[in-house]
Design a protein around this motif. Structure first.
Motif, short mmCIF file in Angstrom:
data_model
loop_
_atom_site.label_atom_id
_atom_site.label_comp_id
_atom_site.label_asym_id
_atom_site.label_seq_id
_atom_site.Cartn_x
_atom_site.Cartn_y
_atom_site.Cartn_z
N GLU A 145 -36.10 68.98 53.65
CA GLU A 145 -36.64 68.66 52.33
C GLU A 145 -37.31 69.89 51.75
O GLU A 145 -38.26 70.41 52.33
N LYS A 146 -36.84 70.35 50.62
CA LYS A 146 -37.39 71.54 49.97
C LYS A 146 -38.50 71.12 49.01
O LYS A 146 -38.24 70.60 47.94
N PRO A 179 -37.29 76.88 58.13
CA PRO A 179 -36.34 76.10 57.33
C PRO A 179 -36.60 74.59 57.50
O PRO A 179 -36.94 74.13 58.58
N ARG A 239 -42.78 79.04 56.62
CA ARG A 239 -41.47 79.34 56.05
C ARG A 239 -40.31 78.88 56.92
O ARG A 239 -39.16 79.23 56.65
N SER A 255 -42.56 72.43 47.52
CA SER A 255 -43.45 73.59 47.43
C SER A 255 -44.56 73.49 48.47
O SER A 255 -44.92 72.41 48.94
N ARG A 268 -41.22 66.97 57.97
CA ARG A 268 -41.55 68.40 58.04
C ARG A 268 -41.98 68.77 59.46
O ARG A 268 -41.56 69.81 60.00
#
Length: 163
Positions: A46-47, A43, A41, A49, A122
């Motif tokens: 790139e958002k 931050p 989780r 799933s 990420r």
């Protein structure tokens, strides 16, 4: 000795028989789960799933392209669910489908360079967020983590090999 390293006597632990070297497997699992709840989780820029990121990670580090059925099994989602996800990832340029040379009826899902960039981004985001937290640990705690890295890496390898 820290309580997390002692054996709590719960089922699955094997203190005394030498099988686990005195490691409290239940406490280890709890610590990993607690860390993972925090880690996944963190931050990020790139958002995406969790399942999307997991599929990209599986394709990037799983040893090559995979069939949809293998991805569904690995990611623990339904065949229709993985098909929809791969369709979206393909539309976004993160994966490609190619015919399976060993079975003309099947396709293999390949990660693209854009998909690999998502994984690298990420990783960089997580590293950026972890660095100041790690800096707050004592030198002894940082050393303990450093010393545990080879065992944790090997444990991950053993887990992947069981699939």
């Amino acid at each position: 000795m820290d309580d997390t390293m002692k054996n709590s006597g719960t089922p699955g632990n094997s203190e005394g028989d030498g099988a686990d070297g005195g490691l409290d497997v239940e406490a280890f699992a709890a610590a990993v789960e607690n860390f993972n709840r925090f880690y996944i989780r963190l931050p990020v820029l790139e958002k995406l799933s969790f399942t999307t990121l997991s599929v990209l990670d599986t394709l990037a580090f799983g040893g090559g392209p995979l069939r949809l059925s293998d991805l569904a099994r690995t990611e623990q989602v339904s065949q229709p669910g993985i098909t929809q996800l791969v369709t979206r990832l393909e539309r976004d340029g993160l994966v490609e489908r190619h015919p399976d040379p060993s079975d003309g009826r099947a396709v293999l899902v390949h990660i693209t360079e854009a998909g690999r960039r998502v994984g690298r981004s990420r990783h960089e985001d997580r590293t950026r967020h972890l660095a100041p937290l790690i800096a707050q640990l004592t030198p002894e705690q940082r050393q303990s983590i450093t010393e545990a890295l080879p065992a944790l890496t090997r444990l991950a390898e053993l887990g992947r090999a069981r699939r």
